[in-house]
Enzyme design. Structure first.
Site, short mmCIF file in Angstrom:
data_model
loop_
_atom_site.label_atom_id
_atom_site.label_comp_id
_atom_site.label_asym_id
_atom_site.label_seq_id
_atom_site.Cartn_x
_atom_site.Cartn_y
_atom_site.Cartn_z
N CYS A 1 0.78 -1.24 0.00
CA CYS A 1 0.00 0.00 0.00
C CYS A 1 0.82 1.30 0.00
O CYS A 1 0.50 2.21 -0.78
CB CYS A 1 -1.03 -0.02 1.12
SG CYS A 1 -0.68 -1.06 2.51
N ARG B 1 7.06 -10.97 5.58
CA ARG B 1 6.60 -10.72 6.94
C ARG B 1 7.21 -11.77 7.86
O ARG B 1 7.22 -12.96 7.53
CB ARG B 1 5.06 -10.77 7.04
CG ARG B 1 4.37 -9.75 6.17
CD ARG B 1 2.86 -9.86 6.27
NE ARG B 1 2.21 -8.95 5.33
CZ ARG B 1 0.89 -8.89 5.14
NH1 ARG B 1 0.09 -9.68 5.84
NH2 ARG B 1 0.38 -8.04 4.27
N GLN C 1 1.10 -11.15 -2.95
CA GLN C 1 -0.27 -10.70 -2.76
C GLN C 1 -0.88 -10.29 -4.09
O GLN C 1 -0.25 -9.61 -4.89
CB GLN C 1 -0.32 -9.49 -1.82
CG GLN C 1 -0.12 -9.81 -0.36
CD GLN C 1 -0.36 -8.56 0.50
OE1 GLN C 1 0.25 -7.53 0.28
NE2 GLN C 1 -1.24 -8.67 1.46
N ASP D 1 -2.69 -7.91 -4.84
CA ASP D 1 -3.08 -6.70 -4.12
C ASP D 1 -3.57 -5.63 -5.08
O ASP D 1 -3.08 -5.52 -6.21
CB ASP D 1 -1.86 -6.19 -3.36
CG ASP D 1 -2.20 -5.53 -2.05
OD1 ASP D 1 -3.39 -5.50 -1.72
OD2 ASP D 1 -1.27 -5.07 -1.37
N HIS E 1 -5.26 -1.34 -4.93
CA HIS E 1 -5.71 -0.19 -4.15
C HIS E 1 -6.50 0.74 -5.06
O HIS E 1 -6.04 1.09 -6.15
CB HIS E 1 -4.52 0.54 -3.53
CG HIS E 1 -3.81 -0.30 -2.51
ND1 HIS E 1 -2.74 -1.09 -2.85
CD2 HIS E 1 -4.06 -0.51 -1.19
CE1 HIS E 1 -2.34 -1.75 -1.77
NE2 HIS E 1 -3.13 -1.42 -0.75
N LYS F 1 -13.14 -3.24 7.56
CA LYS F 1 -12.89 -4.09 6.39
C LYS F 1 -13.94 -5.18 6.27
O LYS F 1 -14.58 -5.57 7.26
CB LYS F 1 -11.50 -4.73 6.49
CG LYS F 1 -11.30 -5.66 7.69
CD LYS F 1 -9.90 -6.25 7.70
CE LYS F 1 -9.68 -7.15 8.92
NZ LYS F 1 -8.35 -7.76 8.93
N HIS G 1 -8.23 -0.82 0.11
CA HIS G 1 -7.29 -1.93 -0.05
C HIS G 1 -8.11 -3.17 -0.43
O HIS G 1 -9.12 -3.46 0.22
CB HIS G 1 -6.55 -2.22 1.25
CG HIS G 1 -5.87 -1.03 1.86
ND1 HIS G 1 -4.50 -0.93 1.96
CD2 HIS G 1 -6.36 0.11 2.41
CE1 HIS G 1 -4.18 0.20 2.56
NE2 HIS G 1 -5.30 0.85 2.84
#
Length: 673
Positions: free
Chosen positions: A352, A381, A399, A401, A403, A489, A535
């Site tokens: 992000c 992580r 991910q 991912d 946005h 979320k 997100h």
């Protein structure tokens, strides 16, 4: 003096002070009193023998979902009693209820050598038998409150040093409770059911493991015995069936059999992808790219960024313990070199902040909103080594991912658009049972309450729309306090083929990060306005989603997703030339094919390729070569289906076409007509 109780039907009754839960149940009916195992006052579960107090009362029976925790708690106590009856002198430590069961930790020493004598799986049937005997005695659970000193003296006299230590850990404002079942007793907060007989016999001891006292590696090693317990035998049978199925479907086992990936000590928590596994990974990535085409712009943000950026985002303060920090090797080896770059960098744990930088690069107008940025971003992580679990829990993962930067007015529509995409993706992989839950503000959070109020209000409306539009097919719910620190979320949980739940997709609304980084767009009044940042992840971790798919399909992947789709195997060498022609025509049609022309019996070849979960084996012999036909053998089937080569290629090509491509082809055909 009397006590006023409100019952679930709304009726109110008065009872004398000191009346127990059992007395209340008996006042309603003797049959209810027989079934009762506990009570709840204003939602708090209590012993049936406890005096009632003013409030809303519920009589809990074994059919109540809350009974499971009591059954498991009581089963743990009975297990501890059984162990001490069988092996006197064994010390009992702690025995909590856990998901689907319970455990107790024990310290046993050999009566002759006085050395540690850990339990083994061979001891479990003997303990189970003794437990059933204790349950059959149907002794009542009784409770007493002791002084701290008396408790310590009694357990010290019994040689229970761990229990003595536990007394000191009980907060001063709490009573020291002792629960007895017949002559056996233990230190416990409670509550318990009325008697051991109410536990039933739908339980099983599962395994033994080592565990340090209080989780401290400097303290004594204990033996932990795990068990499971259920209200009914059918529930236990179903649970054991799921466990057996899960063991057969374990993606780590199937990953070895299918030659997909491996892990090794030099790279803890990161995947070594083999050719077939990487092909499957790329098939998933290609599918997701097609689903995002013309809607999202795919970008790529750096993996290593200065720590100052993570300080600005808030991750350095909120998430630092899960991040990997790095410096240049030169800075480590030349600490006195003033010219060395001594800055601290971080491997990105999420995409992000990088996407905010991309959004900020260049002025954005309200006419360009929403801006949708997607990335298949590799992130790292830190996870404790004991928590690592194949593809399901890793330290390095990708991910899917994205946005979305939008106006506040566009937020609801974008969340619904994302919802439709997520549900469509899951359906393409065969997941039809999905639950969507809204996670609301946590105790530790950033941003004003006003921002949280606005975000949660919009998402609550979206949640209602999701359920309404699905006609009730999609279940919804609320998870209070489970939101991210920066915003509420949606969490998407899907159910697999054996009934397990997997939380995968998320949609998170964020007013915080754009503010921290000073992101803005120019609105219709030529004013700088902060965007809303959404997100969004569908698979979440691509690695974990692949693990879920492998287990869901038990390695029997749909043909369009299989890393190897067809093996062409010949019966005799004089069919090899025809086999090569069949294989090449299948490749020309877009299928992933291998040849097996070894001098081995055909049944041996079939067994071998079945172990590696090849979906289709095409068998060719002399007769097939003469007729220009094939025999198709499906994974898991003993039957062979004869087909002409032309029909086989057409059929398998159709089956190997991804579902999203099929939809696009169908749409084009309809448009052309």
């Amino acid at each position: 003096m009397s006590v006023s109780l409100t019952f679930p039907d709304g009726s109110v009754r008065s009872y004398e002070a000191g009346a127990t839960g059992l007395a209340v149940a008996e006042s309603i009916s003797k049959s209810l009193a027989k079934k009762a195992i506990a009570i709840a006052i204003d939602g708090e579960v209590r012993d049936l023998s406890d005096p009632v107090s003013d409030g809303k009362i519920e009589i809990i029976t074994r059919t109540d979902p809350r009974a499971l925790e009591l059954i498991r708690h009581d089963a743990a106590h009975v297990m501890a009693e059984a162990v001490q009856e069988l092996w006197p002198g064994t010390q009992v430590t702690i025995g909590p209820v856990i998901e689907n069961g319970f455990y107790y930790d024990f310290k046993r020493v050999h009566p002759d050598t006085r050395e540690d004598w850990p339990f083994t799986p061979d001891d479990l049937p003997k303990i189970e038998k003794k437990m059933k005997e204790i349950i059959g005695r149907n002794k009542p659970f009784t409770k007493e409150v002791w002084s701290r000193q008396k408790t310590k003296d009694v357990f010290a006299a019994k040689g229970e040093s761990f229990k003595v230590e536990l007394v000191d850990a009980i907060p001063e404002d709490q009573d020291v409770k002792i629960y007895a079942q017949g002559d056996w007793f233990d230190l416990c907060r409670g509550p318990h059911m009325a008697s051991t007989g109410q536990i039933g016999t739908a339980f099983k001891l599962m395994k033994v493991a080592g565990a340090y006292w209080r989780g401290d590696s400097t303290r004594p090693m204990l033996t932990r015995i795990y068990g499971t317990a259920w209200a009914e035998q059918e529930q236990l049978d179903q649970y054991l069936h799921v466990l057996a199925e899960a063991e057969k479907r374990d993606h780590r086992k199937l990953g070895r059999e299918m030659d997909l990936f491996h892990f090794q000590e030099e790279g803890p928590g990161v995947v070594f992808w083999h050719g077939k596994g990487w092909r499957m990974f790329q098939t998933l990535t290609a599918y997701m790219r097609r689903r995002l085409a013309n809607t999202y712009e795919e970008v790529n943000a750096p993996q290593v960024l200065d720590a100052s950026l993570w300080e600005t985002s808030g991750h350095w303060g909120w998430y630092q313990e899960n991040m990997f920090a790095v410096k240049s090797a030169y800075a480590f080896t030349h600490p006195d070199d003033k010219e060395a770059d001594n800055r601290v960098f971080a491997l990105k744990p999420m995409n992000c902040p990088g996407h905010v930088q991309i959004f900020k690069h260049g002025l954005k107008s309200y006419r360009e909103m929403p801006v949708r940025l997607a990335e298949f971003g590799l992130v790292h992580r830190y996870e404790a080594s004991g928590a690592l679990h194949g593809l399901m829990r890793v330290r390095g993962f990708t991910q899917d991912d994205a946005h979305v930067f939008c106006t506040e007015e566009q937020m609801a529509a974008e969340c619904l658009r994302i919802n439709d995409l997520i549900l469509s993706v899951y359906e393409d992989f065969g997941f039809k049972e999905v639950v969507v839950k809204l996670s609301t503000r946590p105790e530790k959070r950033v941003g004003s309450d006003e921002l949280w109020d606005r975000a949660e209000s919009v998402m609550m409306d979206v949640l209602k729309t999701i359920e309404e539009q699905s006609g009730g097919r999609i279940k919804t719910g609320i998870l209070p306090g489970e939101g991210a620190f920066y915003g509420p979320k949606f969490e998407y949980t899907l159910k697999d083929a054996i009934g397990r739940d997997w939380q995968c997709g998320t949609t998170q609304v964020d007013f915080n990060l754009p503010e921290r980084f000073g992101a803005f767009y120019i609105d219709a009044n030529s004013e700088k306005t902060q965007p809303v940042m959404i997100h969004r992840a569908i698979c979440g971790s691509m690695e974990r989603f692949l693990g879920i798919l492998i287990e869901n399909f038990a390695g029997h992947m749909p043909l369009w997703f299989a890393p190897l789709q067809v093996v062409v195997a010949t019966i005799t060498s004089d069919a090899d030339d025809y086999g090569r022609e069949v294989a090449q025509q299948l490749r020309d049609a877009g299928l992933i094919v291998e040849e097996d022309f070894r001098n081995e019996k055909i049944n041996y070849k079939i067994r071998e390729h079945s172990v590696t979960k090849v979906p289709v084996i095409i068998v060719c012999g002399r007769q097939e070569a003469e007729n220009r036909s094939v025999n198709i053998r499906r994974l898991g089937s003993q039957a062979q289906t004869p087909m002409s080569l032309e029909d086989a290629i057409a059929s398998l090509s159709e089956e190997a076409t991804p579902p999203d491509v099929k939809r696009r082809q169908a749409a084009r055909k309809m448009a052309a007509e």
